[in-house]
Scaffold this motif. Structure first.
Motif, PDB file in Angstrom:
ATOM      1  N   THR A  83      37.121  34.121  48.535  1.00 19.88           N
ATOM      2  CA  THR A  83      36.091  34.535  47.589  1.00 19.88           C
ATOM      3  C   THR A  83      34.722  34.742  48.233  1.00 19.88           C
ATOM      4  O   THR A  83      34.096  35.793  48.055  1.00 19.88           O
ATOM      5  N   GLU A 130      39.143  39.839  42.882  1.00 20.57           N
ATOM      6  CA  GLU A 130      37.776  39.502  42.491  1.00 20.57           C
ATOM      7  C   GLU A 130      37.280  40.630  41.585  1.00 20.57           C
ATOM      8  O   GLU A 130      37.370  41.800  41.955  1.00 20.57           O
ATOM      9  N   GLY A 302      38.000  35.656  39.349  1.00 19.53           N
ATOM     10  CA  GLY A 302      39.038  36.019  40.297  1.00 19.53           C
ATOM     11  C   GLY A 302      40.064  34.920  40.391  1.00 19.53           C
ATOM     12  O   GLY A 302      39.987  33.915  39.685  1.00 19.53           O
TER      13      GLY A 302
END
Length: 430
Positions: A83, A130, A302
């Motif tokens: 991420t 994401e 996400g």
RNA sequence: GUGGGUGUAGCUCAGCUGGAUAGAGCACCAGAUUGUGGCUCUGGGGGCCGUGGGUUCAAGUCCCAUCAUCCACCCCA
């Protein structure tokens, strides 16, 4: 041996790599359907990115990062998760100027200095998505539904989807305070670890596996009871969307995610088929991250899946189907001249798009046949000096045992036709 | 970082209470009327018994250490 592979890493050998490729194919197909574009970020980043993005007090940052100083004196870390790098790339490349929302996916290796066990490795692979720029409940539901769809199409069953909302910066502190207050009165009942958690992150006590802590936390306030108006409404809407998609979930007010900064929706997909590591994937909202990385305030949601765990669960459930990657055509020769002619023919076949191989060990015809049989080759061209003189080759179908003489000029076309006629089920991959 | 199990051939493992050149199955290679795979048979290559120390006349076997691996805790995917 000079050196074995580093602890917690693994070689993916032929015979197993096919499973990986199948999974990766599925990932790309699904992402295309759902409108997610692939992004590839570096395997290492500045250490600072993870300290800030993942959270200083998380286990990942405190004890699991592969960090080193490069020759220029910079502190570099092998990415422990996907991420933060994607958010960094989003900000650094100004992706907030693209049409919103921006929907991205990634697949690749991650690194964590943990002790390996079933379903846990030091180098492992994650697939994740994401979404930036939307805080609509529907996008939460899309992301969750996509994760569920992915598991189903990967052939997994017996999964549980756990769903929670952790609240926003407004209501999260309320929960935190309530929990701290609640557990302080029961401190004596808690395990040593949880006594520690009391100050640092009381949310985690809810997640503890110790019997005594579970008992102590039986009537503890959960996040769902403390949500502010806005968060409660959002969570309700997410659930309604999931209901509409007929995605079933377990509402779990004790679900806490690993990265401390999660906000709002949190979910996790669990199975019993990966040893003690029951989570094969999970995710949620993390709305403050883009801003923390220097971008404009941007909502983001996400998830990430562990591919090793997905494959492990698939094997336990017997869904894995190994696939041969042997070339379908092999040229066996007898005699020196035939060998030379075959070498030329080999390349002609390949140029015609036919994956083919031949013997490079000077083995007898019999040994070549034996090899072809074991290697799973479908068609063997047999060329001896006889055949060469007559300008033809014997084409043997190893599955049926039948064989035919075909002129050398026509053999490529003949084989192409044969391969086309093999039923799709038994056709080998080029 | 903590706890437990296991380290013998490429793989799966045998090797009894220490005792002669360390075994099997599978895999690999070769051969069985010198041009045809799968079945069968015969033969072959391949092991510092994880590593280092110790006990003993003698260690694959017992003891210690170390490393690796597996499982679990912690935590996560």
């Amino acid at each position: 041996m000079l050196a074995a592979r580093p602890r917690g890493t693994g070689d993916i050998l032929p015979g197993e790599v096919e499973k990986w490729r199948r999974l990766e194919d599925l990932i790309r197909r699904i992402c295309r359907e759902y409108g997610y574009a692939e992004i590839r970020t570096p395997v290492f980043e500045h250490t600072e990115l993870f300290r800030r993005g993942v959270g200083e007090t998380t286990d990942i940052v405190e004890k699991e990062m592969y960090t080193f100083t490069d020759r220029g004196g910079r502190s570099i870390t092998l990415r422990p998760e996907g991420t933060a790098p994607v958010v960094r790339a989003y900000v650094e490349n100004g992706l907030y100027n693209r049409p919103q929302p921006v929907k991205l996916f990634y697949v690749g290796p991650m690194f964590r200095y943990d002790r390996p066990q079933a379903g846990r490795f030091r180098q492992f692979h994650q697939f994740g998505v994401e979404v930036f720029g939307s805080d609509a409940p529907a996008i939460d539901a899309e992301v969750i539904a996509m994760a569920v769809d992915f598991c189903a199409r990967a052939g997994l069953s017996d999964l549980e989807l756990h769903l929670n909302s952790l609240g926003c910066p407004e209501c999260r502190p309320v929960l935190r305070e309530k929990l701290a207050h609640f557990f302080r009165r029961r401190e004596a009942e808690l395990c040593p670890d949880c006594r520690e958690r009391l100050e640092r992150n009381p949310l985690r006590i809810l997640d503890c596996k110790e019997e005594r802590c579970r008992n102590a936390g039986k009537d503890a306030p959960t996040s769902l009871g403390c949500l502010c108006h806005k968060c409660a409404g959002h969570f309700q809407s997410v659930k309604r969307c999931l209901d509409r998609l007929q995605v079933s979930y377990l509402e779990n007010g004790r679900l806490v995610r690993g990265l401390d900064y999660y906000t709002g929706t949190a979910f996790e997909i669990m199975t019993r088929d990966t040893g003690a590591q029951s989570s094969i994937g999970g995710g949620g909202r993390y709305d403050g991250l883009v801003e923390a990385c220097g971008g404009p305030p941007t909502p983001r949601i996400g998830y990430a899946f562990g591919l090793e765990r997905l494959i492990l669960a698939g094997e336990k459930q017997g869904t894995a189907v190994p696939e041969s990657s042997a070339p379908p055509v092999f040229i066996a020769t007898a005699g020196e001249k035939a060998g030379e002619a075959a070498f030329e023919l080999l390349f002609k076949l390949r140029r015609a798009g036919l994956p083919a191989g031949m013997d490079y060990l000077g083995r007898s015809l019999k040994a070549q046949m034996k090899y072809a049989g074991k290697a799973g080759i479908r068609f063997v061209l047999i060329i001896g000096d006889d055949e060469l003189a007559r300008g033809l080759a014997v084409v043997r179908d190893m599955a049926s045992g039948g064989q035919e003489e075909v002129s050398l000029e026509e053999v490529a076309a003949y084989l192409a036709l044969c391969l086309e006629n093999i039923p799709a089920g038994e056709r080998q991959r080029p």
